[in-house]
Design an enzyme around this catalytic site. Structure first.
Site, short mmCIF file in Angstrom:
data_model
loop_
_atom_site.label_atom_id
_atom_site.label_comp_id
_atom_site.label_asym_id
_atom_site.label_seq_id
_atom_site.Cartn_x
_atom_site.Cartn_y
_atom_site.Cartn_z
N TYR A 127 38.78 53.20 30.09
CA TYR A 127 38.95 53.74 31.45
C TYR A 127 40.45 53.85 31.77
CZ TYR A 127 38.67 53.66 36.59
OH TYR A 127 38.80 53.92 37.94
N LYS A 167 29.38 51.43 40.77
CA LYS A 167 28.57 52.55 40.25
C LYS A 167 27.07 52.31 40.52
CE LYS A 167 32.60 53.49 38.54
NZ LYS A 167 33.52 54.27 39.32
N ARG A 181 37.74 32.30 51.44
CA ARG A 181 38.11 33.08 50.24
C ARG A 181 37.24 32.71 49.04
NH1 ARG A 181 43.73 32.23 50.31
NH2 ARG A 181 43.42 30.55 48.82
N ASP A 200 34.16 46.56 28.82
CA ASP A 200 33.79 47.22 30.08
C ASP A 200 32.39 47.78 29.85
OD1 ASP A 200 33.35 49.09 32.11
OD2 ASP A 200 35.50 49.44 32.38
#
Ligand SMILES: Cc1ncc(COP(=O)(O)O)c(C=O)c1O
Length: 380
Positions: A102, A199, A49, A174
Protein backbone atom coordinates in the site's frame (compact mmCIF):
# COMPACT_ATOMS: atom_id res chain seq x y z
CA UNK A 1 -18.70 -22.53 15.12
CA UNK A 2 -18.70 -20.70 11.78
CA UNK A 3 -17.65 -17.04 11.57
CA UNK A 4 -21.10 -15.69 10.67
CA UNK A 5 -22.57 -17.27 13.82
CA UNK A 6 -19.68 -16.21 16.03
CA UNK A 7 -19.57 -12.61 14.84
CA UNK A 8 -23.32 -12.15 15.26
CA UNK A 9 -22.72 -12.42 19.01
CA UNK A 10 -19.08 -11.76 19.81
CA UNK A 11 -18.48 -9.08 22.44
CA UNK A 12 -22.20 -8.78 23.24
CA UNK A 13 -23.12 -8.03 26.86
CA UNK A 14 -24.73 -10.80 28.93
CA UNK A 15 -28.49 -10.84 28.32
CA UNK A 16 -30.60 -9.52 31.18
CA UNK A 17 -33.79 -7.57 31.59
CA UNK A 18 -33.76 -5.13 28.68
CA UNK A 19 -30.04 -5.43 27.90
CA UNK A 20 -28.91 -3.87 24.62
CA UNK A 21 -27.51 -6.42 22.14
CA UNK A 22 -24.26 -4.49 21.68
CA UNK A 23 -21.91 -3.04 24.32
CA UNK A 24 -22.74 0.52 25.27
CA UNK A 25 -20.60 3.45 24.21
CA UNK A 26 -18.92 5.03 27.17
CA UNK A 27 -17.32 8.36 26.24
CA UNK A 28 -14.61 9.30 28.71
CA UNK A 29 -11.24 10.90 29.16
CA UNK A 30 -11.41 10.86 32.97
CA UNK A 31 -12.28 7.67 34.83
CA UNK A 32 -13.18 8.06 38.50
CA UNK A 33 -12.06 5.89 41.43
CA UNK A 34 -13.23 5.46 45.02
CA UNK A 35 -9.76 5.44 46.54
CA UNK A 36 -6.55 7.34 45.75
CA UNK A 37 -4.59 4.05 45.75
CA UNK A 38 -6.68 2.75 42.84
CA UNK A 39 -5.19 5.35 40.47
CA UNK A 40 -1.96 3.37 40.38
CA UNK A 41 -3.32 -0.17 39.97
CA UNK A 42 -1.99 -1.95 36.89
CA UNK A 43 -4.93 -4.37 36.66
CA UNK A 44 -7.57 -1.73 35.83
CA UNK A 45 -7.96 0.97 33.19
CA UNK A 46 -6.93 4.34 34.57
CA UNK A 47 -7.62 6.79 31.75
CA UNK A 48 -9.78 7.22 28.66
CA UNK A 49 -6.90 6.83 26.20
CA UNK A 50 -6.64 3.20 27.24
CA UNK A 51 -10.05 2.37 25.80
CA UNK A 52 -13.40 1.21 27.15
CA UNK A 53 -15.61 -1.86 27.20
CA UNK A 54 -16.51 -1.48 23.54
CA UNK A 55 -12.81 -1.49 22.59
CA UNK A 56 -12.32 -4.70 24.58
CA UNK A 57 -15.22 -6.36 22.76
CA UNK A 58 -13.88 -5.27 19.38
CA UNK A 59 -10.32 -6.40 20.16
CA UNK A 60 -11.71 -9.79 21.19
CA UNK A 61 -13.52 -10.07 17.84
CA UNK A 62 -10.33 -9.34 15.85
CA UNK A 63 -8.26 -11.73 17.98
CA UNK A 64 -10.84 -14.44 17.39
CA UNK A 65 -11.07 -13.72 13.66
CA UNK A 66 -7.32 -14.22 13.14
CA UNK A 67 -6.72 -16.80 15.87
CA UNK A 68 -4.14 -14.53 17.50
CA UNK A 69 -2.91 -13.84 21.03
CA UNK A 70 -4.10 -10.24 21.17
CA UNK A 71 -5.19 -7.17 19.21
CA UNK A 72 -4.26 -3.50 19.42
CA UNK A 73 -6.80 -1.08 17.93
CA UNK A 74 -5.95 2.07 15.97
CA UNK A 75 -7.80 5.08 14.55
CA UNK A 76 -6.89 4.10 10.96
CA UNK A 77 -5.56 1.18 8.95
CA UNK A 78 -2.38 3.05 8.12
CA UNK A 79 -1.77 3.65 11.85
CA UNK A 80 -2.16 -0.11 12.48
CA UNK A 81 0.58 -0.79 9.91
CA UNK A 82 2.96 1.99 11.01
CA UNK A 83 2.67 1.27 14.76
CA UNK A 84 3.16 -2.45 14.16
CA UNK A 85 6.30 -1.63 12.15
CA UNK A 86 7.58 0.83 14.77
CA UNK A 87 7.12 -1.78 17.50
CA UNK A 88 9.67 -4.06 15.80
CA UNK A 89 12.48 -1.76 14.62
CA UNK A 90 15.31 0.33 16.03
CA UNK A 91 17.93 2.66 14.62
CA UNK A 92 20.43 0.82 12.40
CA UNK A 93 17.97 -1.91 11.32
CA UNK A 94 17.22 -3.17 7.82
CA UNK A 95 13.60 -3.76 6.75
CA UNK A 96 12.40 -5.76 3.75
CA UNK A 97 9.17 -4.41 2.27
CA UNK A 98 7.18 -5.93 -0.58
CA UNK A 99 7.32 -3.72 -3.66
CA UNK A 100 3.55 -4.17 -4.05
CA UNK A 101 2.60 -2.70 -0.66
CA UNK A 102 0.00 0.00 0.00
CA UNK A 103 1.47 3.36 -1.13
CA UNK A 104 1.37 5.27 2.19
CA UNK A 105 3.06 2.34 4.01
CA UNK A 106 5.80 2.53 1.38
CA UNK A 107 6.07 6.28 1.94
CA UNK A 108 6.26 5.82 5.74
CA UNK A 109 9.14 3.34 5.41
CA UNK A 110 10.92 5.38 2.76
CA UNK A 111 10.78 8.65 4.69
CA UNK A 112 10.01 8.24 8.38
CA UNK A 113 12.02 5.06 8.96
CA UNK A 114 14.85 6.53 6.91
CA UNK A 115 14.92 9.52 9.30
CA UNK A 116 15.30 7.01 12.15
CA UNK A 117 18.35 5.49 10.39
CA UNK A 118 16.40 2.39 9.36
CA UNK A 119 16.96 1.21 5.80
CA UNK A 120 14.05 -0.12 3.76
CA UNK A 121 14.75 -2.44 0.84
CA UNK A 122 11.95 -3.30 -1.58
CA UNK A 123 11.69 -6.90 -2.71
CA UNK A 124 9.81 -8.48 -5.59
CA UNK A 125 6.46 -9.72 -4.16
CA UNK A 126 6.94 -13.01 -6.04
CA UNK A 127 10.36 -13.66 -4.51
CA UNK A 128 9.25 -16.58 -2.27
CA UNK A 129 12.14 -18.36 -0.54
CA UNK A 130 14.56 -16.22 -2.60
CA UNK A 131 14.10 -13.64 0.16
CA UNK A 132 16.94 -15.40 2.01
CA UNK A 133 19.45 -13.67 -0.31
CA UNK A 134 18.29 -10.32 1.07
CA UNK A 135 18.57 -11.10 4.78
CA UNK A 136 21.38 -9.23 6.51
CA UNK A 137 22.69 -9.40 10.08
CA UNK A 138 20.64 -6.27 10.88
CA UNK A 139 17.39 -7.33 9.14
CA UNK A 140 14.68 -7.10 11.79
CA UNK A 141 11.48 -7.16 9.78
CA UNK A 142 9.86 -8.47 6.58
CA UNK A 143 6.62 -6.75 5.56
CA UNK A 144 4.20 -8.61 3.28
CA UNK A 145 0.94 -7.74 1.58
CA UNK A 146 -0.93 -10.38 -0.38
CA UNK A 147 -2.45 -9.71 -2.79
CA UNK A 148 -0.44 -6.56 -3.45
CA UNK A 149 -2.15 -3.18 -3.64
CA UNK A 150 -3.28 -2.23 -7.16
CA UNK A 151 -1.35 -5.02 -8.94
CA UNK A 152 -2.62 -8.04 -6.92
CA UNK A 153 0.47 -10.29 -6.82
CA UNK A 154 0.09 -13.26 -4.45
CA UNK A 155 3.07 -13.89 -2.19
CA UNK A 156 4.41 -17.27 -1.09
CA UNK A 157 3.71 -16.50 2.57
CA UNK A 158 4.86 -19.85 4.10
CA UNK A 159 8.15 -19.74 2.14
CA UNK A 160 8.91 -16.17 3.24
CA UNK A 161 7.95 -16.92 6.87
CA UNK A 162 10.17 -20.01 6.93
CA UNK A 163 13.19 -17.92 5.95
CA UNK A 164 12.19 -15.20 8.43
CA UNK A 165 11.86 -17.70 11.30
CA UNK A 166 15.19 -19.34 10.65
CA UNK A 167 16.82 -15.89 10.76
CA UNK A 168 14.88 -14.55 13.78
CA UNK A 169 13.18 -11.93 11.64
CA UNK A 170 9.64 -10.79 12.47
CA UNK A 171 6.98 -10.80 9.72
CA UNK A 172 4.07 -8.37 9.37
CA UNK A 173 1.32 -8.68 6.75
CA UNK A 174 -1.28 -6.17 5.59
CA UNK A 175 -4.28 -8.53 5.46
CA UNK A 176 -6.89 -5.94 4.51
CA UNK A 177 -7.92 -7.53 1.17
CA UNK A 178 -9.10 -10.79 2.73
CA UNK A 179 -10.80 -9.26 5.82
CA UNK A 180 -9.30 -12.25 7.65
CA UNK A 181 -12.07 -14.34 6.07
CA UNK A 182 -10.28 -15.73 3.04
CA UNK A 183 -6.74 -15.78 4.44
CA UNK A 184 -5.42 -16.71 7.86
CA UNK A 185 -1.82 -15.46 7.78
CA UNK A 186 -0.98 -16.34 11.39
CA UNK A 187 -1.63 -20.01 10.56
CA UNK A 188 0.79 -19.69 7.63
CA UNK A 189 3.53 -18.44 9.96
CA UNK A 190 3.12 -14.64 9.90
CA UNK A 191 3.75 -12.90 13.24
CA UNK A 192 1.48 -9.82 12.98
CA UNK A 193 -1.58 -9.29 10.79
CA UNK A 194 -2.78 -5.72 10.18
CA UNK A 195 -6.18 -4.58 8.94
CA UNK A 196 -7.54 -1.37 7.54
CA UNK A 197 -10.89 -2.01 9.26
CA UNK A 198 -12.04 1.11 7.43
CA UNK A 199 -12.84 -1.21 4.52
CA UNK A 200 -14.97 -4.32 5.04
CA UNK A 201 -15.45 -4.00 8.79
CA UNK A 202 -16.79 -0.44 8.61
CA UNK A 203 -18.57 -1.53 5.45
CA UNK A 204 -20.32 1.80 4.89
CA UNK A 205 -17.45 4.13 3.92
CA UNK A 206 -18.09 6.40 6.89
CA UNK A 207 -15.55 5.35 9.52
CA UNK A 208 -11.76 4.95 9.70
CA UNK A 209 -10.24 2.23 11.87
CA UNK A 210 -7.36 -0.24 12.15
CA UNK A 211 -6.27 -3.34 14.03
CA UNK A 212 -2.99 -5.22 14.53
CA UNK A 213 -3.34 -8.84 15.65
CA UNK A 214 -0.29 -10.72 16.96
CA UNK A 215 0.54 -14.42 16.97
CA UNK A 216 2.17 -14.28 20.43
CA UNK A 217 1.64 -12.36 23.66
CA UNK A 218 5.14 -10.86 23.50
CA UNK A 219 4.58 -9.41 20.01
CA UNK A 220 1.20 -8.12 21.18
CA UNK A 221 2.77 -6.49 24.23
CA UNK A 222 5.41 -4.82 22.05
CA UNK A 223 2.72 -3.20 19.86
CA UNK A 224 0.63 -2.31 22.90
CA UNK A 225 3.57 -0.58 24.54
CA UNK A 226 4.54 1.33 21.38
CA UNK A 227 0.92 2.44 20.99
CA UNK A 228 0.82 3.52 24.64
CA UNK A 229 4.08 5.50 24.48
CA UNK A 230 3.11 7.32 21.27
CA UNK A 231 -0.36 8.14 22.58
CA UNK A 232 -2.55 5.96 20.40
CA UNK A 233 -6.29 6.18 21.12
CA UNK A 234 -9.45 5.62 19.12
CA UNK A 235 -12.97 6.89 19.57
CA UNK A 236 -15.48 4.58 21.28
CA UNK A 237 -18.05 5.65 18.67
CA UNK A 238 -15.78 4.38 15.89
CA UNK A 239 -15.02 1.16 17.79
CA UNK A 240 -18.78 0.65 18.15
CA UNK A 241 -19.33 1.12 14.39
CA UNK A 242 -16.62 -1.42 13.57
CA UNK A 243 -18.04 -3.97 16.01
CA UNK A 244 -21.44 -3.42 14.42
CA UNK A 245 -19.81 -4.05 11.04
CA UNK A 246 -18.57 -7.43 12.34
CA UNK A 247 -22.20 -8.56 12.75
CA UNK A 248 -22.85 -8.45 8.98
CA UNK A 249 -19.26 -8.84 7.75
CA UNK A 250 -19.43 -12.39 6.41
CA UNK A 251 -22.64 -11.88 4.43
CA UNK A 252 -21.49 -8.59 2.90
CA UNK A 253 -18.05 -9.98 2.13
CA UNK A 254 -19.39 -13.10 0.38
CA UNK A 255 -21.79 -11.02 -1.72
CA UNK A 256 -19.09 -8.54 -2.76
CA UNK A 257 -16.60 -11.35 -3.40
CA UNK A 258 -19.12 -13.09 -5.71
CA UNK A 259 -19.83 -9.86 -7.61
CA UNK A 260 -16.12 -9.20 -8.13
CA UNK A 261 -15.71 -12.67 -9.65
CA UNK A 262 -18.68 -12.20 -11.98
CA UNK A 263 -17.15 -8.95 -13.22
CA UNK A 264 -13.63 -10.40 -13.44
CA UNK A 265 -14.90 -13.38 -15.48
CA UNK A 266 -16.83 -11.16 -17.83
CA UNK A 267 -14.02 -8.61 -18.24
CA UNK A 268 -11.41 -11.31 -18.90
CA UNK A 269 -12.95 -11.93 -22.35
CA UNK A 270 -13.88 -8.32 -23.08
CA UNK A 271 -12.32 -6.97 -26.27
CA UNK A 272 -11.06 -3.79 -24.54
CA UNK A 273 -9.22 -5.77 -21.85
CA UNK A 274 -5.68 -7.14 -21.99
CA UNK A 275 -5.66 -8.85 -18.57
CA UNK A 276 -7.74 -9.15 -15.42
CA UNK A 277 -5.72 -9.11 -12.19
CA UNK A 278 -7.97 -10.99 -9.78
CA UNK A 279 -6.20 -13.78 -7.82
CA UNK A 280 -9.37 -15.88 -7.64
CA UNK A 281 -9.70 -15.83 -11.42
CA UNK A 282 -8.09 -18.79 -13.20
CA UNK A 283 -6.09 -16.53 -15.58
CA UNK A 284 -4.21 -14.84 -12.72
CA UNK A 285 -0.47 -15.73 -12.82
CA UNK A 286 -0.50 -16.65 -9.09
CA UNK A 287 -3.84 -18.45 -9.14
CA UNK A 288 -2.31 -21.77 -7.99
CA UNK A 289 -0.67 -20.09 -4.98
CA UNK A 290 -3.96 -18.36 -4.17
CA UNK A 291 -5.77 -21.73 -4.34
CA UNK A 292 -3.22 -23.24 -1.96
CA UNK A 293 -3.35 -20.54 0.76
CA UNK A 294 -6.67 -18.68 0.42
CA UNK A 295 -10.20 -19.93 1.01
CA UNK A 296 -11.92 -17.17 -0.97
CA UNK A 297 -11.51 -13.85 -2.71
CA UNK A 298 -12.19 -10.20 -2.04
CA UNK A 299 -14.24 -7.41 -3.54
CA UNK A 300 -11.46 -5.57 -5.33
CA UNK A 301 -9.40 -6.31 -8.45
CA UNK A 302 -7.66 -4.53 -11.30
CA UNK A 303 -7.94 -4.69 -15.06
CA UNK A 304 -5.24 -3.89 -17.63
CA UNK A 305 -6.88 -2.19 -20.61
CA UNK A 306 -5.50 -2.72 -24.11
CA UNK A 307 -3.11 0.19 -24.82
CA UNK A 308 -5.02 3.45 -25.21
CA UNK A 309 -4.51 7.13 -24.39
CA UNK A 310 -4.79 8.46 -20.85
CA UNK A 311 -7.61 10.66 -22.14
CA UNK A 312 -9.62 7.55 -23.02
CA UNK A 313 -8.92 5.95 -19.61
CA UNK A 314 -10.02 9.07 -17.74
CA UNK A 315 -13.02 9.34 -20.08
CA UNK A 316 -13.97 5.74 -19.22
CA UNK A 317 -13.82 6.35 -15.45
CA UNK A 318 -15.72 9.64 -15.82
CA UNK A 319 -18.44 7.92 -17.89
CA UNK A 320 -19.28 5.38 -15.15
CA UNK A 321 -22.61 6.13 -13.53
CA UNK A 322 -22.93 3.56 -10.71
CA UNK A 323 -19.24 3.20 -9.82
CA UNK A 324 -18.09 6.22 -7.83
CA UNK A 325 -14.64 7.74 -8.35
CA UNK A 326 -12.80 7.44 -5.05
CA UNK A 327 -10.25 5.57 -2.95
CA UNK A 328 -10.97 2.63 -0.67
CA UNK A 329 -13.11 -0.50 -0.91
CA UNK A 330 -15.24 -2.83 1.18
CA UNK A 331 -18.08 -0.33 1.48
CA UNK A 332 -21.62 -0.87 0.21
CA UNK A 333 -20.94 1.16 -2.93
CA UNK A 334 -18.81 0.31 -5.95
CA UNK A 335 -15.76 2.42 -6.79
CA UNK A 336 -13.30 2.78 -9.64
CA UNK A 337 -9.89 4.44 -9.94
CA UNK A 338 -7.21 4.88 -12.59
CA UNK A 339 -4.11 3.40 -10.89
CA UNK A 340 -1.13 4.41 -13.05
CA UNK A 341 -0.35 7.78 -11.41
CA UNK A 342 0.11 6.10 -8.00
CA UNK A 343 1.77 2.85 -9.15
CA UNK A 344 5.26 3.14 -7.61
CA UNK A 345 7.39 0.01 -8.11
CA UNK A 346 11.13 -0.77 -8.04
CA UNK A 347 10.74 -4.25 -9.55
CA UNK A 348 7.83 -3.82 -11.95
CA UNK A 349 7.72 -5.07 -15.49
CA UNK A 350 5.33 -3.27 -17.82
CA UNK A 351 1.71 -4.39 -17.53
CA UNK A 352 1.19 -3.65 -21.22
CA UNK A 353 -1.59 -1.09 -20.80
CA UNK A 354 -3.35 1.26 -18.41
CA UNK A 355 -4.37 -0.13 -15.00
CA UNK A 356 -7.91 0.41 -13.67
CA UNK A 357 -9.13 -0.83 -10.25
CA UNK A 358 -12.71 -1.83 -9.52
CA UNK A 359 -14.07 -2.21 -5.97
CA UNK A 360 -17.40 -4.01 -5.91
CA UNK A 361 -20.09 -2.91 -3.51
CA UNK A 362 -23.49 -4.43 -2.84
CA UNK A 363 -25.19 -3.35 -6.05
CA UNK A 364 -26.52 -5.95 -8.49
CA UNK A 365 -23.69 -7.51 -10.56
CA UNK A 366 -25.62 -7.21 -13.87
CA UNK A 367 -26.21 -3.50 -13.23
CA UNK A 368 -22.49 -3.04 -12.61
CA UNK A 369 -21.66 -4.88 -15.84
CA UNK A 370 -24.07 -2.64 -17.77
CA UNK A 371 -22.45 0.41 -16.22
CA UNK A 372 -18.98 -0.69 -17.35
CA UNK A 373 -20.26 -1.59 -20.82
CA UNK A 374 -21.95 1.79 -21.32
CA UNK A 375 -18.75 3.55 -20.18
CA UNK A 376 -16.72 1.56 -22.75
CA UNK A 377 -19.28 2.43 -25.46
CA UNK A 378 -19.20 6.12 -24.52
CA UNK A 379 -15.43 6.34 -24.88
CA UNK A 380 -14.30 3.79 -27.49
C1 LIG B 1 -4.18 -2.42 1.75
C2 LIG B 1 -4.44 -1.20 2.59
N1 LIG B 1 -3.81 -1.07 3.76
C3 LIG B 1 -3.99 -0.01 4.56
C4 LIG B 1 -4.84 1.01 4.17
C5 LIG B 1 -4.98 2.21 5.07
O1 LIG B 1 -6.19 2.19 5.72
P1 LIG B 1 -6.85 3.53 6.29
O2 LIG B 1 -7.41 4.24 5.10
O3 LIG B 1 -7.86 3.06 7.26
O4 LIG B 1 -5.75 4.31 6.93
C6 LIG B 1 -5.53 0.93 2.96
C7 LIG B 1 -6.43 2.01 2.54
O5 LIG B 1 -6.77 2.15 1.37
C8 LIG B 1 -5.32 -0.21 2.15
O6 LIG B 1 -5.93 -0.35 0.96
Amino acid sequence: MKNETKFAHIGAPKAGLGTAVNPSISRASTLLFDRAEDLYRSDIRGYGRHGAQVHDALAEAFTDLEGGAGTVLFPSGLAACTYAILSQVKSGDHVLLTDSCYGPTRKFCDTYLKKMNIETEFYDPRIGSGIKEFIRDNTSLIILESPGSLSFEIQDIPAICKVAKSNNVVTIIDNTWSAGLSLNPLKLGVDISCHAATKYFGGHSDVMYGAAISRTKSLHNAIKQTAKYIGNASSPDDAYQILRGFRTLVTRFRQQEATSLVLADWLSSHDRVLQVLHPAHSDHPDHALWQRDFTGGGCIFSVVFKPCSEKKVLGFVNALKIFGIGYSYGGFESLCIHCDPQLKRNHATSLGGPLIRFACGLENAEDLKSDIEQAFKTVF
